[in-house]
Design an enzyme around this catalytic site. Sequence first.
Site, PDB file in Angstrom:
ATOM      1  N   GLU A 176     -18.412   4.077 -18.376  1.00 54.06           N
ATOM      2  CA  GLU A 176     -19.658   3.652 -17.715  1.00 54.06           C
ATOM      3  C   GLU A 176     -20.774   3.316 -18.700  1.00 54.06           C
ATOM      4  O   GLU A 176     -21.527   4.190 -19.117  1.00 54.06           O
ATOM      5  CB  GLU A 176     -20.166   4.746 -16.760  1.00 54.06           C
ATOM      6  CG  GLU A 176     -21.456   4.319 -16.044  1.00 54.06           C
ATOM      7  CD  GLU A 176     -22.065   5.395 -15.144  1.00 54.06           C
ATOM      8  OE1 GLU A 176     -21.619   6.554 -15.202  1.00 54.06           O
ATOM      9  OE2 GLU A 176     -23.002   5.061 -14.416  1.00 54.06           O
ATOM     10  N   LYS A 218     -17.136   1.294 -14.841  1.00 51.40           N
ATOM     11  CA  LYS A 218     -18.265   1.538 -13.936  1.00 51.40           C
ATOM     12  C   LYS A 218     -19.474   0.863 -14.550  1.00 51.40           C
ATOM     13  O   LYS A 218     -19.830   1.143 -15.693  1.00 51.40           O
ATOM     14  CB  LYS A 218     -18.491   3.044 -13.779  1.00 51.40           C
ATOM     15  CG  LYS A 218     -19.733   3.386 -12.954  1.00 51.40           C
ATOM     16  CD  LYS A 218     -19.669   4.804 -12.420  1.00 51.40           C
ATOM     17  CE  LYS A 218     -20.953   5.187 -11.715  1.00 51.40           C
ATOM     18  NZ  LYS A 218     -20.853   6.418 -10.937  1.00 51.40           N
TER      19      LYS A 218
HETATM   20  P1  13P Z   1     -26.268   6.152  -9.054  1.00 53.57           P
HETATM   21  O1  13P Z   1     -25.408   5.407  -8.061  1.00 53.57           O
HETATM   22  O2  13P Z   1     -27.299   7.026  -8.411  1.00 53.57           O
HETATM   23  O3  13P Z   1     -26.815   5.251 -10.117  1.00 53.57           O
HETATM   24  O4  13P Z   1     -25.321   7.199  -9.788  1.00 53.57           O
HETATM   25  C1  13P Z   1     -24.088   6.810 -10.220  1.00 53.57           C
HETATM   26  C2  13P Z   1     -23.713   7.577 -11.429  1.00 53.57           C
HETATM   27  O5  13P Z   1     -22.720   8.262 -11.441  1.00 53.57           O
HETATM   28  C3  13P Z   1     -24.525   7.436 -12.647  1.00 53.57           C
HETATM   29  O6  13P Z   1     -23.808   7.953 -13.731  1.00 53.57           O
END
Ligand code: 13P
Length: 337
Positions: A176, A218
Amino acid sequence: MDKVALKEIAEKLVAKNKGILAADESTGTITKRFESIGITSTPELNRKYRQMLFSTPKIEEFISGVIMFDETVKQKNDEGIAFPEYLSQRGIIPGIKVDEGKEPFQNDKEEVTKGLKGLSERLLEYKKMELKFTKWRAVVYIDQIYPSIEAILENAKRLAEYAKISQENGFVPIVEPEVLMEGEHTITKCEIVTKLVLKTVFEELEKKQVFLEGLLLKTNMVLPGKKSLVKAEPKEAAQFSLRALEATVPEEVPGIVFLSGGQSSEEAVANLNGINEEGDKYPWELSFSFGRALQSSALDAWKGEENNATMAQEVFYEVARSTSLARQGKYKVEVKE
Ligand code: 13P
Protein backbone atom coordinates in the site's frame (compact mmCIF):
# COMPACT_ATOMS: atom_id res chain seq x y z
CA MET A 1 7.14 -20.53 -1.30
CA ASP A 2 3.75 -22.08 -2.12
CA LYS A 3 2.86 -19.95 -5.13
CA VAL A 4 -0.42 -21.76 -5.79
CA ALA A 5 -1.67 -21.06 -2.25
CA LEU A 6 -0.63 -17.38 -2.42
CA LYS A 7 -2.39 -16.87 -5.74
CA GLU A 8 -5.52 -18.55 -4.45
CA ILE A 9 -5.72 -16.32 -1.35
CA ALA A 10 -5.08 -13.16 -3.40
CA GLU A 11 -7.83 -14.12 -5.85
CA LYS A 12 -10.30 -14.90 -3.05
CA LEU A 13 -9.69 -11.49 -1.51
CA VAL A 14 -10.82 -9.85 -4.76
CA ALA A 15 -13.66 -12.30 -5.52
CA LYS A 16 -16.26 -10.86 -7.89
CA ASN A 17 -18.59 -8.81 -5.69
CA LYS A 18 -16.41 -8.63 -2.60
CA GLY A 19 -13.70 -6.50 -1.02
CA ILE A 20 -11.76 -5.94 2.17
CA LEU A 21 -12.71 -4.21 5.41
CA ALA A 22 -9.71 -2.29 6.78
CA ALA A 23 -10.24 -2.41 10.55
CA ASP A 24 -6.54 -2.19 11.41
CA GLU A 25 -6.51 1.20 13.12
CA SER A 26 -3.48 1.44 15.40
CA THR A 27 -3.98 2.48 19.03
CA GLY A 28 -3.38 6.14 18.09
CA THR A 29 -5.82 6.06 15.17
CA ILE A 30 -8.67 4.27 16.98
CA THR A 31 -8.23 6.76 19.82
CA LYS A 32 -8.79 9.61 17.33
CA ARG A 33 -11.78 7.88 15.72
CA PHE A 34 -13.40 7.28 19.12
CA GLU A 35 -12.68 10.85 20.26
CA SER A 36 -14.59 12.08 17.21
CA ILE A 37 -17.76 10.53 18.72
CA GLY A 38 -16.88 11.54 22.29
CA ILE A 39 -15.70 8.19 23.71
CA THR A 40 -12.35 7.02 25.06
CA SER A 41 -10.55 4.08 23.47
CA THR A 42 -9.59 1.20 25.77
CA PRO A 43 -8.60 -2.33 24.67
CA GLU A 44 -12.02 -3.59 25.90
CA LEU A 45 -14.04 -0.90 24.09
CA ASN A 46 -11.96 -1.48 20.95
CA ARG A 47 -12.80 -5.18 21.27
CA LYS A 48 -16.52 -4.48 21.61
CA TYR A 49 -16.45 -2.21 18.57
CA ARG A 50 -14.62 -4.75 16.40
CA GLN A 51 -16.95 -7.50 17.64
CA MET A 52 -19.95 -5.41 16.59
CA LEU A 53 -18.52 -4.98 13.07
CA PHE A 54 -17.30 -8.55 12.58
CA SER A 55 -20.49 -10.21 13.83
CA THR A 56 -22.79 -8.23 11.52
CA PRO A 57 -25.17 -10.81 10.01
CA LYS A 58 -24.50 -11.78 6.38
CA ILE A 59 -21.54 -9.46 5.99
CA GLU A 60 -19.63 -12.27 4.28
CA GLU A 61 -21.79 -11.59 1.17
CA PHE A 62 -19.72 -8.45 0.61
CA ILE A 63 -16.56 -8.74 2.69
CA SER A 64 -13.85 -11.19 1.60
CA GLY A 65 -11.26 -10.30 4.24
CA VAL A 66 -10.60 -8.11 7.26
CA ILE A 67 -7.31 -6.38 8.08
CA MET A 68 -6.72 -6.21 11.83
CA PHE A 69 -4.25 -4.60 14.21
CA ASP A 70 -2.00 -6.68 16.50
CA GLU A 71 -4.22 -5.95 19.52
CA THR A 72 -7.33 -7.31 17.75
CA VAL A 73 -5.86 -10.60 16.49
CA LYS A 74 -5.07 -11.47 20.09
CA GLN A 75 -8.58 -10.68 21.33
CA LYS A 76 -11.65 -12.96 21.52
CA ASN A 77 -15.36 -12.41 21.02
CA ASP A 78 -17.86 -12.82 23.89
CA GLU A 79 -18.05 -16.57 23.16
CA GLY A 80 -14.30 -16.89 23.70
CA ILE A 81 -13.39 -17.42 20.03
CA ALA A 82 -10.31 -15.53 18.83
CA PHE A 83 -11.26 -12.99 16.15
CA PRO A 84 -9.09 -14.53 13.36
CA GLU A 85 -10.71 -17.93 13.97
CA TYR A 86 -14.19 -16.40 14.21
CA LEU A 87 -13.78 -14.63 10.86
CA SER A 88 -12.40 -17.79 9.22
CA GLN A 89 -15.43 -19.74 10.44
CA ARG A 90 -17.63 -17.20 8.65
CA GLY A 91 -15.67 -17.55 5.41
CA ILE A 92 -13.91 -14.20 5.83
CA ILE A 93 -10.11 -14.24 5.43
CA PRO A 94 -8.28 -12.71 8.41
CA GLY A 95 -5.24 -10.48 7.82
CA ILE A 96 -2.89 -8.24 9.78
CA LYS A 97 -1.21 -4.87 9.42
CA VAL A 98 2.49 -5.47 9.98
CA ASP A 99 4.13 -2.11 9.47
CA GLU A 100 5.04 -0.22 12.62
CA GLY A 101 4.11 3.29 11.52
CA LYS A 102 6.36 6.02 10.21
CA GLU A 103 9.77 7.42 11.08
CA PRO A 104 11.42 10.67 9.96
CA PHE A 105 13.32 10.54 6.67
CA GLN A 106 16.77 12.09 6.05
CA ASN A 107 15.39 15.46 5.03
CA ASP A 108 13.32 15.71 8.25
CA LYS A 109 10.27 16.85 6.30
CA GLU A 110 9.11 13.50 4.99
CA GLU A 111 8.50 10.15 6.64
CA VAL A 112 9.11 6.55 5.68
CA THR A 113 7.41 3.44 7.04
CA LYS A 114 9.29 1.17 9.45
CA GLY A 115 8.79 -2.37 10.72
CA LEU A 116 11.22 -4.63 8.83
CA LYS A 117 13.26 -5.42 11.93
CA GLY A 118 11.94 -8.62 13.48
CA LEU A 119 9.23 -8.96 10.81
CA SER A 120 9.98 -12.65 10.07
CA GLU A 121 9.70 -13.49 13.78
CA ARG A 122 6.36 -11.68 14.08
CA LEU A 123 5.08 -13.51 11.01
CA LEU A 124 5.94 -16.86 12.57
CA GLU A 125 3.70 -15.91 15.50
CA TYR A 126 0.89 -14.74 13.16
CA LYS A 127 1.15 -17.95 11.16
CA LYS A 128 -0.18 -19.85 14.17
CA MET A 129 -3.29 -17.62 14.29
CA GLU A 130 -4.91 -18.51 10.93
CA LEU A 131 -3.87 -15.14 9.46
CA LYS A 132 -3.41 -15.34 5.71
CA PHE A 133 -2.41 -11.90 4.49
CA THR A 134 -0.51 -8.82 5.62
CA LYS A 135 -0.57 -5.09 4.92
CA TRP A 136 2.14 -2.41 4.88
CA ARG A 137 1.29 1.23 4.25
CA ALA A 138 3.70 3.87 2.99
CA VAL A 139 2.54 7.48 2.85
CA VAL A 140 3.39 10.16 0.30
CA TYR A 141 2.56 13.83 0.93
CA ILE A 142 2.22 16.33 -1.90
CA ASP A 143 3.08 20.03 -1.49
CA GLN A 144 5.00 22.66 -3.49
CA ILE A 145 8.36 20.89 -2.98
CA TYR A 146 7.63 17.31 -1.95
CA PRO A 147 7.56 14.35 -2.42
CA SER A 148 11.26 13.80 -3.00
CA ILE A 149 12.40 10.98 -5.24
CA GLU A 150 14.63 9.76 -2.40
CA ALA A 151 11.71 9.23 -0.02
CA ILE A 152 9.61 7.57 -2.74
CA LEU A 153 12.49 5.19 -3.45
CA GLU A 154 13.18 4.37 0.21
CA ASN A 155 9.49 3.62 0.83
CA ALA A 156 9.35 1.48 -2.33
CA LYS A 157 12.43 -0.53 -1.28
CA ARG A 158 10.92 -1.22 2.14
CA LEU A 159 7.55 -2.17 0.61
CA ALA A 160 9.31 -4.64 -1.69
CA GLU A 161 11.35 -6.13 1.16
CA TYR A 162 8.19 -6.47 3.28
CA ALA A 163 6.35 -8.15 0.36
CA LYS A 164 9.18 -10.60 -0.15
CA ILE A 165 9.38 -11.54 3.54
CA SER A 166 5.58 -11.94 3.68
CA GLN A 167 5.50 -14.30 0.72
CA GLU A 168 8.43 -16.33 2.04
CA ASN A 169 6.38 -16.89 5.18
CA GLY A 170 3.21 -17.83 3.27
CA PHE A 171 1.31 -14.53 3.55
CA VAL A 172 -0.19 -12.54 0.67
CA PRO A 173 1.18 -9.01 0.97
CA ILE A 174 -1.07 -6.01 0.41
CA VAL A 175 1.38 -3.44 -0.85
CA GLU A 176 0.00 0.00 0.00
CA PRO A 177 1.68 3.15 -1.21
CA GLU A 178 -0.82 5.93 -0.40
CA VAL A 179 -0.58 9.34 -2.01
CA LEU A 180 -2.48 11.44 0.52
CA MET A 181 -5.51 13.54 -0.38
CA GLU A 182 -4.50 16.34 1.99
CA GLY A 183 -3.06 19.39 0.23
CA GLU A 184 -3.98 21.93 -2.40
CA HIS A 185 -2.78 19.99 -5.44
CA THR A 186 -4.68 19.44 -8.68
CA ILE A 187 -5.87 16.06 -9.92
CA THR A 188 -3.15 16.23 -12.60
CA LYS A 189 -0.44 16.59 -9.95
CA CYS A 190 -1.94 13.63 -8.07
CA GLU A 191 -1.81 11.59 -11.28
CA ILE A 192 1.86 12.47 -11.91
CA VAL A 193 2.89 11.60 -8.34
CA THR A 194 0.78 8.41 -8.22
CA LYS A 195 2.36 7.19 -11.47
CA LEU A 196 5.87 7.90 -10.21
CA VAL A 197 5.20 6.16 -6.90
CA LEU A 198 3.62 3.07 -8.51
CA LYS A 199 6.31 2.82 -11.17
CA THR A 200 9.00 2.91 -8.48
CA VAL A 201 7.20 0.35 -6.31
CA PHE A 202 6.84 -2.16 -9.17
CA GLU A 203 10.48 -1.67 -10.20
CA GLU A 204 11.56 -2.54 -6.65
CA LEU A 205 9.14 -5.49 -6.45
CA GLU A 206 10.57 -6.87 -9.68
CA LYS A 207 14.17 -6.36 -8.53
CA LYS A 208 13.39 -8.48 -5.47
CA GLN A 209 11.53 -11.02 -7.62
CA VAL A 210 8.35 -10.73 -5.61
CA PHE A 211 5.65 -13.05 -7.02
CA LEU A 212 3.19 -10.59 -8.56
CA GLU A 213 0.32 -13.10 -8.91
CA GLY A 214 0.46 -13.56 -5.14
CA LEU A 215 0.05 -9.95 -3.99
CA LEU A 216 -2.53 -7.17 -4.07
CA LEU A 217 -1.91 -3.49 -4.66
CA LYS A 218 -3.74 -1.12 -2.34
CA THR A 219 -3.72 2.40 -3.65
CA ASN A 220 -5.35 5.80 -3.60
CA MET A 221 -7.82 6.96 -6.20
CA VAL A 222 -6.42 9.83 -8.28
CA LEU A 223 -8.25 12.91 -6.97
CA PRO A 224 -7.66 16.64 -6.43
CA GLY A 225 -6.25 17.60 -3.00
CA LYS A 226 -8.86 18.32 -0.32
CA LYS A 227 -7.65 21.86 0.26
CA SER A 228 -8.00 22.70 -3.44
CA LEU A 229 -11.77 22.61 -2.75
CA VAL A 230 -12.21 21.07 -6.21
CA LYS A 231 -14.18 17.84 -6.47
CA ALA A 232 -13.77 15.38 -9.32
CA GLU A 233 -16.89 13.77 -10.77
CA PRO A 234 -16.81 9.94 -10.60
CA LYS A 235 -16.17 9.70 -14.36
CA GLU A 236 -13.15 12.00 -14.07
CA ALA A 237 -11.82 10.24 -10.95
CA ALA A 238 -12.16 6.95 -12.81
CA GLN A 239 -10.45 8.21 -15.96
CA PHE A 240 -7.45 9.63 -14.06
CA SER A 241 -7.14 6.65 -11.69
CA LEU A 242 -7.34 4.04 -14.45
CA ARG A 243 -4.85 5.91 -16.62
CA ALA A 244 -2.30 5.96 -13.78
CA LEU A 245 -2.81 2.25 -13.10
CA GLU A 246 -2.68 1.23 -16.75
CA ALA A 247 0.69 2.98 -17.10
CA THR A 248 2.27 1.31 -14.11
CA VAL A 249 0.65 -1.91 -12.82
CA PRO A 250 1.69 -5.21 -14.47
CA GLU A 251 -1.17 -7.40 -15.63
CA GLU A 252 0.01 -10.32 -13.47
CA VAL A 253 -1.26 -8.50 -10.37
CA PRO A 254 -4.65 -10.13 -9.64
CA GLY A 255 -6.30 -7.16 -8.00
CA ILE A 256 -6.14 -3.53 -7.02
CA VAL A 257 -7.99 -2.52 -3.88
CA PHE A 258 -8.65 1.15 -3.30
CA LEU A 259 -8.42 2.89 0.06
CA SER A 260 -10.98 5.58 0.86
CA GLY A 261 -8.39 8.06 2.16
CA GLY A 262 -10.71 10.52 3.90
CA GLN A 263 -13.41 10.71 1.22
CA SER A 264 -16.97 10.50 2.56
CA SER A 265 -18.65 7.11 2.13
CA GLU A 266 -20.82 8.55 -0.63
CA GLU A 267 -17.83 9.89 -2.58
CA ALA A 268 -15.77 6.74 -2.18
CA VAL A 269 -18.68 4.56 -3.30
CA ALA A 270 -19.55 6.80 -6.27
CA ASN A 271 -15.92 6.90 -7.41
CA LEU A 272 -15.45 3.14 -7.01
CA ASN A 273 -18.60 2.69 -9.09
CA GLY A 274 -17.20 5.02 -11.79
CA ILE A 275 -13.99 2.99 -11.87
CA ASN A 276 -15.88 -0.30 -12.19
CA GLU A 277 -18.15 0.99 -14.95
CA GLU A 278 -14.91 0.89 -17.00
CA GLY A 279 -13.50 -2.14 -15.16
CA ASP A 280 -14.00 -4.77 -17.88
CA LYS A 281 -11.32 -3.18 -20.04
CA TYR A 282 -8.54 -3.92 -17.53
CA PRO A 283 -6.67 -7.09 -16.52
CA TRP A 284 -7.02 -6.72 -12.73
CA GLU A 285 -10.00 -6.95 -10.38
CA LEU A 286 -10.82 -3.44 -9.15
CA SER A 287 -12.05 -3.69 -5.59
CA PHE A 288 -11.98 -1.91 -2.22
CA SER A 289 -10.16 -2.03 1.08
CA PHE A 290 -11.93 0.83 2.81
CA GLY A 291 -11.47 1.86 6.42
CA ARG A 292 -13.30 5.09 7.12
CA ALA A 293 -15.76 4.88 4.20
CA LEU A 294 -17.03 1.50 5.45
CA GLN A 295 -16.98 2.31 9.15
CA SER A 296 -17.82 5.93 9.81
CA SER A 297 -21.65 5.73 9.70
CA ALA A 298 -21.62 2.54 11.78
CA LEU A 299 -19.29 4.15 14.32
CA ASP A 300 -21.61 7.17 14.55
CA ALA A 301 -24.61 4.88 15.10
CA TRP A 302 -22.81 2.74 17.71
CA LYS A 303 -21.51 5.58 19.94
CA GLY A 304 -19.83 3.08 22.28
CA GLU A 305 -23.19 1.73 23.54
CA GLU A 306 -24.07 -1.97 23.58
CA ASN A 307 -27.74 -1.01 23.05
CA ASN A 308 -26.91 0.57 19.70
CA ALA A 309 -25.04 -2.47 18.36
CA THR A 310 -27.89 -3.93 16.28
CA MET A 311 -28.68 -0.57 14.69
CA ALA A 312 -24.99 0.04 13.97
CA GLN A 313 -24.78 -3.40 12.32
CA GLU A 314 -27.75 -2.56 10.08
CA VAL A 315 -25.98 0.64 9.04
CA PHE A 316 -22.72 -1.25 8.42
CA TYR A 317 -24.51 -3.91 6.36
CA GLU A 318 -26.11 -1.24 4.11
CA VAL A 319 -22.80 0.58 3.51
CA ALA A 320 -21.06 -2.71 2.73
CA ARG A 321 -23.89 -3.63 0.32
CA SER A 322 -23.57 -0.28 -1.52
CA THR A 323 -19.79 -0.67 -1.68
CA SER A 324 -20.17 -4.17 -3.10
CA LEU A 325 -22.56 -2.85 -5.76
CA ALA A 326 -20.05 -0.11 -6.62
CA ARG A 327 -17.31 -2.75 -6.84
CA GLN A 328 -19.41 -4.25 -9.66
CA GLY A 329 -20.27 -0.86 -11.29
CA LYS A 330 -23.92 -1.40 -10.36
CA TYR A 331 -24.44 1.22 -7.67
CA LYS A 332 -27.26 3.75 -8.14
CA VAL A 333 -27.95 6.53 -5.68
CA GLU A 334 -31.20 5.55 -3.96
CA VAL A 335 -33.42 8.58 -3.51
CA LYS A 336 -35.31 8.14 -0.25
CA GLU A 337 -38.78 9.78 0.02
P1 13P B 1 -9.13 4.46 4.66
O1 13P B 1 -10.07 3.76 3.72
O2 13P B 1 -9.82 5.09 5.83
O3 13P B 1 -8.18 5.38 3.95
O4 13P B 1 -8.23 3.33 5.35
C1 13P B 1 -7.70 2.34 4.58
C2 13P B 1 -6.41 1.89 5.16
O5 13P B 1 -6.26 0.75 5.50
C3 13P B 1 -5.30 2.85 5.25
O6 13P B 1 -4.12 2.14 5.48
